[in-house]
Motif scaffolding. Sequence first.
Motif, short mmCIF file in Angstrom:
data_model
loop_
_atom_site.label_atom_id
_atom_site.label_comp_id
_atom_site.label_asym_id
_atom_site.label_seq_id
_atom_site.Cartn_x
_atom_site.Cartn_y
_atom_site.Cartn_z
N SER A 162 -12.08 9.05 -5.23
CA SER A 162 -13.63 9.66 -4.60
C SER A 162 -13.16 10.16 -2.89
O SER A 162 -14.01 10.34 -2.10
CB SER A 162 -14.54 8.87 -4.58
OG SER A 162 -14.31 7.44 -3.58
N ASN A 163 -12.09 9.56 -2.07
CA ASN A 163 -12.04 9.67 -1.06
C ASN A 163 -12.95 9.00 0.26
O ASN A 163 -13.55 8.85 1.50
CB ASN A 163 -12.28 11.06 -0.09
CG ASN A 163 -11.66 11.59 1.19
OD1 ASN A 163 -10.44 10.57 1.70
ND2 ASN A 163 -11.87 12.10 2.08
N GLU A 164 -13.99 8.15 -1.08
CA GLU A 164 -14.76 6.97 0.20
C GLU A 164 -13.98 5.64 0.49
O GLU A 164 -13.59 5.80 -0.15
CB GLU A 164 -15.79 6.23 -1.40
CG GLU A 164 -16.58 5.59 -1.16
CD GLU A 164 -17.95 5.09 -1.58
OE1 GLU A 164 -19.27 4.52 -1.62
OE2 GLU A 164 -16.94 4.74 -2.92
N VAL B 141 -5.71 3.85 -0.68
CA VAL B 141 -5.51 4.44 0.10
C VAL B 141 -5.81 3.38 1.49
O VAL B 141 -5.98 4.02 1.83
CB VAL B 141 -5.79 6.12 0.34
CG1 VAL B 141 -5.59 7.39 2.32
CG2 VAL B 141 -5.32 7.24 -0.67
N PRO C 168 -2.66 10.21 -1.96
CA PRO C 168 -3.60 10.02 -2.73
C PRO C 168 -4.34 10.44 -5.02
O PRO C 168 -3.20 11.37 -5.06
CB PRO C 168 -4.90 10.31 -1.93
CG PRO C 168 -3.91 11.60 -1.51
CD PRO C 168 -2.55 11.68 -1.01
N ARG D 189 -5.04 3.97 5.51
CA ARG D 189 -4.94 4.85 7.10
C ARG D 189 -5.16 4.16 8.18
O ARG D 189 -6.06 3.87 8.55
CB ARG D 189 -5.87 6.13 7.21
CG ARG D 189 -6.42 6.84 8.01
CD ARG D 189 -7.37 8.09 7.20
NE ARG D 189 -6.90 8.91 6.00
CZ ARG D 189 -7.83 9.93 5.40
NH1 ARG D 189 -9.43 9.58 6.00
NH2 ARG D 189 -7.34 10.45 4.13
N LEU E 44 -9.44 3.53 1.42
CA LEU E 44 -9.67 4.68 0.81
C LEU E 44 -9.95 4.91 -0.14
O LEU E 44 -9.04 4.41 -0.86
CB LEU E 44 -10.12 6.08 1.16
CG LEU E 44 -10.28 6.32 2.68
CD1 LEU E 44 -9.13 6.15 4.02
CD2 LEU E 44 -10.68 7.83 3.06
N ASP E 45 -10.57 4.66 -1.43
CA ASP E 45 -10.69 5.22 -2.92
C ASP E 45 -9.70 6.71 -2.80
O ASP E 45 -10.59 7.86 -2.49
CB ASP E 45 -12.41 5.14 -3.51
CG ASP E 45 -11.63 5.56 -5.23
OD1 ASP E 45 -11.36 6.24 -5.41
OD2 ASP E 45 -12.19 4.59 -5.67
N GLY E 46 -8.83 6.82 -3.77
CA GLY E 46 -8.01 7.66 -3.24
C GLY E 46 -8.76 9.11 -4.13
O GLY E 46 -7.85 10.35 -4.00
N GLU F 205 -0.78 6.09 3.76
CA GLU F 205 -0.48 7.25 5.16
C GLU F 205 0.41 6.79 6.13
O GLU F 205 0.31 5.42 6.46
CB GLU F 205 -1.72 7.58 5.08
CG GLU F 205 -2.98 8.25 4.15
CD GLU F 205 -4.37 9.27 4.87
OE1 GLU F 205 -4.45 8.84 6.17
OE2 GLU F 205 -4.25 9.57 4.27
#
Length: 222
Positions: A174-176, A120, A114, A122, A170-172, A70
Motif C-alpha cells: 500500500s506504500n503506507e 520496505v 516492494p 527506506r 513502509l507496507d510494500g 532501499e
Amino acid sequence: MKLKPLAVVLCLATLGMAGCSSKYVAPEEYSGFLKSYQLLKEEKSPSGEAVMRWIKPGVNASQFTSVFIEPSQLYPKPQPTEKVPQKTLNGITTYYDQSLKTQFAKALPLASGPGPRVLVVRPAITAVSAKTKGLQPYEVIPIALVAAGVSAATGIRDQDTSIATEAAFLDGGSNEVVAQVVRKGAGAELDNSSQVMSANDAKAVIDGWARDMVKSFEALKK
C-alpha cells in the motif's frame, strides 16, 4: 532552512555544559527526509539507546513475509569536506546498506523490490560531523557535514565524530508508512584535527542501528 529558536542558540553557545546536550535528535535537527515528525516520541531502542520513534498503532508485523532495503541516501545532499570527504560518505551509505541487509536477513528473506507483504526499509544518513573533543565547533549545522575549525594549538586534541539517521518503514503493498525512527550516535574518536574521518569510524554505530531495527521488528511480531 528555518532559524533555530533562541533557546537552542543559547544552548549551543554553552555546548559542553551539563544538561544542555541531549542524546535524542532535537526537532530543529530533523532533515525533512520523513513525511511527518509530529508523532515521534522519545523512546529507548532494544539496546537501550535514545531514539525518536513512531510505530503505527495496531500494525501487524506478521503480515510481512519479506523485506526490501532501499539504497540509503545522504539527505540533503551534502558537500564533502577535507575532514569528511566524498569517499567517506560513499563508504558510509554502502556499509549502511550492507549492514541492514545482513541484519534483516536474519528475520526475513530479502526481496528484490516492494510489493504485497513486503516490508520496505527506506533509510537516510542525515548528518556526519567531526569536532574537537571538549570544544564547541565554530559552527553548528545539523543535517549537514560539520568539520569544526581548530587552531594549531588545539589540533593535537582528540576529535569526536557523530552520525545521524532517519528511516521510514513502509507496507510494500500500500506504500503506507508503518513506522519511523530518528537517532544519532557517536563514532570512533579521531586522534587529532588532521585525521580524516573514514567509513570505518561509523561502522559500529551503523551496526547498532541495524540490529536495533531488526529487534524492534521481531518484538512487534510477538
